[in-house]
Design an enzyme around this catalytic site. Sequence first.
Site, mmCIF file in Angstrom:
data_model
loop_
_atom_site.group_PDB
_atom_site.id
_atom_site.type_symbol
_atom_site.label_atom_id
_atom_site.label_comp_id
_atom_site.label_asym_id
_atom_site.label_seq_id
_atom_site.Cartn_x
_atom_site.Cartn_y
_atom_site.Cartn_z
ATOM 1 N N GLY A 1 1.060 -1.074 0.087
ATOM 2 C CA GLY A 1 0.205 -0.479 0.036
ATOM 3 C C GLY A 1 0.856 1.370 0.242
ATOM 4 O O GLY A 1 2.270 1.005 -0.492
ATOM 5 N N ALA A 2 0.406 2.091 0.220
ATOM 6 C CA ALA A 2 0.951 3.739 0.233
ATOM 7 C C ALA A 2 1.014 3.705 -0.836
ATOM 8 O O ALA A 2 2.841 4.339 -1.348
ATOM 9 C CB ALA A 2 2.140 3.695 1.003
ATOM 10 N N HIS B 1 2.258 4.827 -5.402
ATOM 11 C CA HIS B 1 2.706 5.932 -5.503
ATOM 12 C C HIS B 1 3.020 5.852 -6.774
ATOM 13 O O HIS B 1 3.230 4.845 -7.533
ATOM 14 C CB HIS B 1 4.271 6.846 -4.857
ATOM 15 C CG HIS B 1 4.749 5.754 -4.536
ATOM 16 N ND1 HIS B 1 5.960 4.565 -5.729
ATOM 17 C CD2 HIS B 1 6.001 5.194 -3.525
ATOM 18 C CE1 HIS B 1 6.677 3.651 -4.814
ATOM 19 N NE2 HIS B 1 6.927 3.967 -3.596
ATOM 20 N N HIS C 1 4.378 2.821 -7.821
ATOM 21 C CA HIS C 1 3.388 1.343 -8.075
ATOM 22 C C HIS C 1 2.271 1.761 -9.066
ATOM 23 O O HIS C 1 2.333 0.391 -9.620
ATOM 24 C CB HIS C 1 2.788 1.541 -6.680
ATOM 25 C CG HIS C 1 3.390 1.436 -5.875
ATOM 26 N ND1 HIS C 1 3.705 2.192 -4.483
ATOM 27 C CD2 HIS C 1 4.020 -0.420 -4.976
ATOM 28 C CE1 HIS C 1 4.256 1.133 -3.558
ATOM 29 N NE2 HIS C 1 4.551 0.262 -4.152
ATOM 30 N N GLN D 1 7.616 -9.680 7.639
ATOM 31 C CA GLN D 1 8.661 -8.913 7.657
ATOM 32 C C GLN D 1 9.436 -7.376 8.100
ATOM 33 O O GLN D 1 9.996 -6.967 7.865
ATOM 34 C CB GLN D 1 8.636 -8.763 5.740
ATOM 35 C CG GLN D 1 8.030 -7.551 5.450
ATOM 36 C CD GLN D 1 7.515 -7.556 3.662
ATOM 37 O OE1 GLN D 1 6.703 -8.248 3.309
ATOM 38 N NE2 GLN D 1 8.372 -6.551 3.434
ATOM 39 N N GLU E 1 12.730 -3.263 -9.053
ATOM 40 C CA GLU E 1 13.928 -2.634 -8.752
ATOM 41 C C GLU E 1 14.618 -2.163 -8.028
ATOM 42 O O GLU E 1 15.597 -2.281 -7.939
ATOM 43 C CB GLU E 1 14.680 -2.351 -10.433
ATOM 44 C CG GLU E 1 14.663 -3.283 -11.593
ATOM 45 C CD GLU E 1 15.436 -3.460 -12.798
ATOM 46 O OE1 GLU E 1 16.408 -2.387 -13.089
ATOM 47 O OE2 GLU E 1 15.524 -3.552 -13.978
ATOM 48 N N ASP F 1 13.745 -2.710 -5.347
ATOM 49 C CA ASP F 1 13.696 -3.840 -3.680
ATOM 50 C C ASP F 1 15.013 -4.474 -4.430
ATOM 51 O O ASP F 1 14.224 -5.262 -5.543
ATOM 52 C CB ASP F 1 12.790 -4.006 -3.441
ATOM 53 C CG ASP F 1 12.374 -2.895 -2.313
ATOM 54 O OD1 ASP F 1 12.726 -2.012 -1.588
ATOM 55 O OD2 ASP F 1 11.246 -2.308 -2.554
ATOM 56 N N LEU G 1 11.687 6.690 -5.922
ATOM 57 C CA LEU G 1 10.190 6.781 -5.157
ATOM 58 C C LEU G 1 10.234 5.657 -3.985
ATOM 59 O O LEU G 1 10.651 4.004 -4.163
ATOM 60 C CB LEU G 1 9.283 6.744 -6.237
ATOM 61 C CG LEU G 1 9.069 8.272 -7.063
ATOM 62 C CD1 LEU G 1 7.993 7.660 -7.765
ATOM 63 C CD2 LEU G 1 9.111 9.010 -6.319
HETATM 64 O O1 PAF Z 1 7.940 -4.806 -1.497
HETATM 65 C C1 PAF Z 1 6.928 -5.162 -1.392
HETATM 66 O O2 PAF Z 1 6.047 -3.915 -1.044
HETATM 67 C C2 PAF Z 1 7.074 -6.752 -0.332
HETATM 68 O O3 PAF Z 1 8.451 -6.463 0.429
HETATM 69 C C3 PAF Z 1 5.881 -7.062 -1.260
HETATM 70 C C4 PAF Z 1 7.051 -7.883 -2.213
HETATM 71 C C5 PAF Z 1 4.714 -6.886 -0.994
HETATM 72 C C6 PAF Z 1 6.076 -8.855 0.080
HETATM 73 O O4 PAF Z 1 5.460 -7.861 1.241
#
Ligand code: PAF
Length: 280
Positions: free
Chosen positions: A29-30, A32, A35, A59, A147, A149, A183
Amino acid sequence: MVDVAHTRKELAAARNALTGTVAVVMTMGALHAGHETLLRAARERADHVIVTIFVNPLQFGPNEDFDRYPRTLDSDLEVCRRAGADLVFAPPVAEVYPGGQPSVRLDPGPLGADLEGLSRPGFFHGVLTVVLKLLQLTRPGLAFFGEKDYQQLILVRRMVRDLDVPTEIVGVPTVREPDGLALSSRNRYLSADERRAALSLSAALRAGAAAAERGEDGGAVLTAAHLALDASAVRLDYLVLTDVDLEPGPVAGPARLLIAAWVGATRLIDNAAIDLAPRS
Ligand code: PAF
């Protein structure tokens, strides 16, 4: 309005009605513009796009920002609608983990304990566990990951390969502000001064890439990146040069420069593709 499922049952019913190629974009979520780019990339390749919105407790470490992580469902749904998503799965925690926190979690292997995993023990166990669960629940042919992450993208690719998951993983380039800031949902934690300081991360990556373009070797690339970093404004966690699969020590060819640093109380990450000249 985009169709929203909050329970597994609602998701299963809506998913069964989708025919053709289905893509998933997993998010916390959140949402931007980064996404939105993922969603649009998914839209181009698939007949239907499912977005998952779930802040995954697995996580987050005990001292991390799970409780204060931004939750903005109404504006997220608007982004999903605008970018042409068909279905949003936004479950509560108990729907994803009905038996409480799972005792069986995915082991990300040695790479899971390096880089992000060094500062955030258990992080990738939590990420891969929820990614696999969401892949099982949404059954997509394609899944899109940013990319930004990069380590997550590489580990998801490895998981899918090693466990024979029938989903193609597609990486999408990082979206940046005009001044270079990558971002991130966590950018909203930054004060105006911290936001200025955060530019140091992308500046370091640019300096490293420029050194590589001048034909300099890996050591010089790292030195250039370190020199561009404002060490008085950010607290460096790591700045490393790896090969594209995150194995250490490339000497030539395609490589990746990755950085993590604290800006005030916010930990930011960024990375860039680097092309190292062949050694003479
Ligand atoms: O990249 C993220 O936002 C999170 O690590 C994911 C892939 C949605 C898993 O919770």
